[in-house]
Design a protein around this motif. Structure first.
Motif, PDB file in Angstrom:
ATOM      1  N   ALA A   1      -1.382 -11.397  31.810  1.00  0.00           N
ATOM      2  CA  ALA A   1      -0.725 -12.428  30.996  1.00  0.00           C
ATOM      3  C   ALA A   1      -1.118 -12.272  29.531  1.00  0.00           C
ATOM      4  CB  ALA A   1      -1.074 -13.819  31.503  1.00  0.00           C
ATOM      5  N   ALA A   2      -2.392 -11.972  29.293  1.00  0.00           N
ATOM      6  CA  ALA A   2      -2.840 -11.749  27.913  1.00  0.00           C
ATOM      7  C   ALA A   2      -2.139 -10.537  27.317  1.00  0.00           C
ATOM      8  CB  ALA A   2      -4.358 -11.563  27.874  1.00  0.00           C
ATOM      9  N   GLY A   3      -1.971  -9.490  28.130  1.00  0.00           N
ATOM     10  CA  GLY A   3      -1.266  -8.293  27.659  1.00  0.00           C
ATOM     11  C   GLY A   3       0.175  -8.594  27.297  1.00  0.00           C
ATOM     12  N   LYS A   4       0.838  -9.436  28.089  1.00  0.00           N
ATOM     13  CA  LYS A   4       2.229  -9.814  27.785  1.00  0.00           C
ATOM     14  C   LYS A   4       2.298 -10.618  26.490  1.00  0.00           C
ATOM     15  CE  LYS A   4       4.178  -9.678  32.385  1.00  0.00           C
ATOM     16  NZ  LYS A   4       4.899 -10.385  33.430  1.00  0.00           N
ATOM     17  N   THR A   5       1.333 -11.507  26.294  1.00  0.00           N
ATOM     18  CA  THR A   5       1.298 -12.277  25.047  1.00  0.00           C
ATOM     19  C   THR A   5       1.063 -11.339  23.874  1.00  0.00           C
ATOM     20  OG1 THR A   5       0.496 -14.237  26.202  1.00  0.00           O
ATOM     21  CG2 THR A   5       0.133 -14.150  23.817  1.00  0.00           C
ATOM     22  N   ALA A   6       0.145 -10.387  24.041  1.00  0.00           N
ATOM     23  CA  ALA A   6      -0.114  -9.409  22.978  1.00  0.00           C
ATOM     24  C   ALA A   6       1.129  -8.574  22.703  1.00  0.00           C
ATOM     25  CB  ALA A   6      -1.295  -8.523  23.358  1.00  0.00           C
ATOM     26  N   ASP A   7       1.862  -8.199  23.767  1.00  0.00           N
ATOM     27  CA  ASP A   7       3.114  -7.452  23.580  1.00  0.00           C
ATOM     28  C   ASP A   7       4.083  -8.249  22.713  1.00  0.00           C
ATOM     29  OD1 ASP A   7       2.208  -5.407  25.233  1.00  0.00           O
ATOM     30  OD2 ASP A   7       3.354  -6.089  26.988  1.00  0.00           O
ATOM     31  N   ARG A   8       4.203  -9.542  23.002  1.00  0.00           N
ATOM     32  CA  ARG A   8       5.135 -10.386  22.249  1.00  0.00           C
ATOM     33  C   ARG A   8       4.682 -10.523  20.794  1.00  0.00           C
ATOM     34  NH1 ARG A   8       9.867 -11.138  21.089  1.00  0.00           N
ATOM     35  NH2 ARG A   8      10.493 -13.241  20.608  1.00  0.00           N
ATOM     36  N   LEU A   9       3.372 -10.732  20.585  1.00  0.00           N
ATOM     37  CA  LEU A   9       2.850 -10.822  19.213  1.00  0.00           C
ATOM     38  C   LEU A   9       3.094  -9.521  18.458  1.00  0.00           C
ATOM     39  CD1 LEU A   9      -0.519 -12.728  19.762  1.00  0.00           C
ATOM     40  CD2 LEU A   9       1.578 -13.616  18.713  1.00  0.00           C
ATOM     41  N   GLU A  10       2.956  -8.410  19.166  1.00  0.00           N
ATOM     42  CA  GLU A  10       3.203  -7.108  18.548  1.00  0.00           C
ATOM     43  C   GLU A  10       4.684  -6.969  18.181  1.00  0.00           C
ATOM     44  OE1 GLU A  10       1.345  -2.680  19.300  1.00  0.00           O
ATOM     45  OE2 GLU A  10       1.576  -4.020  21.018  1.00  0.00           O
ATOM     46  N   ALA A  11       5.563  -7.359  19.089  1.00  0.00           N
ATOM     47  CA  ALA A  11       7.009  -7.259  18.833  1.00  0.00           C
ATOM     48  C   ALA A  11       7.423  -8.127  17.645  1.00  0.00           C
ATOM     49  CB  ALA A  11       7.794  -7.661  20.087  1.00  0.00           C
ATOM     50  N   LEU A  12       6.738  -9.247  17.451  1.00  0.00           N
ATOM     51  CA  LEU A  12       7.050 -10.154  16.343  1.00  0.00           C
ATOM     52  C   LEU A  12       6.354  -9.766  15.039  1.00  0.00           C
ATOM     53  CD1 LEU A  12       6.830 -13.519  18.321  1.00  0.00           C
ATOM     54  CD2 LEU A  12       8.910 -12.416  17.448  1.00  0.00           C
ATOM     55  N   GLY A  13       5.490  -8.749  15.097  1.00  0.00           N
ATOM     56  CA  GLY A  13       4.800  -8.291  13.892  1.00  0.00           C
ATOM     57  C   GLY A  13       3.527  -9.043  13.562  1.00  0.00           C
ATOM     58  N   TYR A  14       3.004  -9.826  14.516  1.00  0.00           N
ATOM     59  CA  TYR A  14       1.785 -10.599  14.273  1.00  0.00           C
ATOM     60  C   TYR A  14       0.515  -9.858  14.670  1.00  0.00           C
ATOM     61  CZ  TYR A  14       4.758 -14.652  13.453  1.00  0.00           C
ATOM     62  OH  TYR A  14       5.689 -15.510  12.939  1.00  0.00           O
ATOM     63  N   ALA A  15       0.641  -8.847  15.501  1.00  0.00           N
ATOM     64  CA  ALA A  15      -0.533  -8.121  15.986  1.00  0.00           C
ATOM     65  C   ALA A  15      -0.168  -6.664  16.217  1.00  0.00           C
ATOM     66  CB  ALA A  15      -1.045  -8.750  17.288  1.00  0.00           C
ATOM     67  N   VAL A  16      -1.191  -5.823  16.268  1.00  0.00           N
ATOM     68  CA  VAL A  16      -1.042  -4.412  16.623  1.00  0.00           C
ATOM     69  C   VAL A  16      -2.176  -4.046  17.568  1.00  0.00           C
ATOM     70  CG1 VAL A  16       0.103  -3.700  14.476  1.00  0.00           C
ATOM     71  CG2 VAL A  16      -2.383  -3.615  14.633  1.00  0.00           C
ATOM     72  N   ARG A  17      -1.946  -3.019  18.338  1.00  0.00           N
ATOM     73  CA  ARG A  17      -3.010  -2.469  19.178  1.00  0.00           C
ATOM     74  C   ARG A  17      -3.532  -1.215  18.489  1.00  0.00           C
ATOM     75  NH1 ARG A  17       0.387  -4.452  23.389  1.00  0.00           N
ATOM     76  NH2 ARG A  17      -0.762  -5.719  24.882  1.00  0.00           N
ATOM     77  N   ALA A  18      -4.846  -1.081  18.473  1.00  0.00           N
ATOM     78  CA  ALA A  18      -5.470   0.068  17.834  1.00  0.00           C
ATOM     79  C   ALA A  18      -6.600   0.569  18.715  1.00  0.00           C
ATOM     80  CB  ALA A  18      -6.018  -0.321  16.451  1.00  0.00           C
ATOM     81  N   ASP A  19      -6.956   1.844  18.557  1.00  0.00           N
ATOM     82  CA  ASP A  19      -8.095   2.381  19.294  1.00  0.00           C
ATOM     83  C   ASP A  19      -9.360   1.657  18.868  1.00  0.00           C
ATOM     84  OD1 ASP A  19      -6.579   4.262  20.677  1.00  0.00           O
ATOM     85  OD2 ASP A  19      -6.844   5.788  19.111  1.00  0.00           O
TER      86      ASP A  19
END
Length: 164
Positions: free
Chosen positions: A77-95
């Motif tokens: 569920a956290a990953g899905k929320t992060a996916d949505r934040l990423e799609a909206l430009g609020y977050a990114v995933r980084a190494d």
């Protein structure tokens, strides 16, 4: 907002179930007004769950597992929320610099802007409540709630708490 507040008639003996409903309605009122103003200020896709998630990610970032723990939801569920934040430009995933096998969710400048604007809007909304209730009554309400709410009361897992 001061004009919008409709006071309920005072009741000497309200039923017990009204207290949580009134507290929740106050919370909901503030959050709805926050998101309406955020939309006017360039963040039309804001949702309460996203705000909790961005707070949980914080300035230092978080893995999906950490985000899930902080929000009281599964890693998925956290990953899905992060996916949505990423799609909206609020977050990114980084190494993760400490462990290349891990990905860290970080807030973007847009995410940080949303949090900064939220903080300013909350100050405005509090000022409106103070104008409607009077500053002394608002301070008394806050003081009384701080006596009743345990020290661990400020938690970010509200979205998970309402879930299944």
């Amino acid at each position: 907002m001061a004009d919008e507040i409709q006071r309920m008639p005072p009741a000497q003996d309200r039923p017990g179930y009204e207290l949580p409903l009134l507290l929740f309605a106050g919370f909901r009122s503030i959050i709805d007004q926050l998101h309406a103003e955020l939309a006017r200020q360039g963040h039309p896709d804001g949702r309460a769950a996203y705000g909790f998630a961005m707070q949980a990610i914080g300035r230092d970032g978080a893995t999906a597992s950490e985000l899930g723990r902080r929000l009281g939801v599964s890693k998925q569920a956290a990953g899905k929320t992060a996916d949505r934040l990423e799609a909206l430009g609020y977050a990114v995933r980084a190494d993760d610099p400490a462990d290349a096998r891990r990905k860290v969710i970080r807030l973007t400048p847009r995410g940080l802007d949303s949090l900064a604007k939220s903080a300013a809007i909350f100050e405005e909304l509090r000022a409106q409540w103070a104008a409607a209730l009077g500053p002394e009554r608002l301070r008394a309400l806050e003081d009384d709630l701080s006596v009743i709410v345990p020290p661990s009361g400020f938690r970010l897992d509200a979205a998970g708490w309402f879930g299944p």
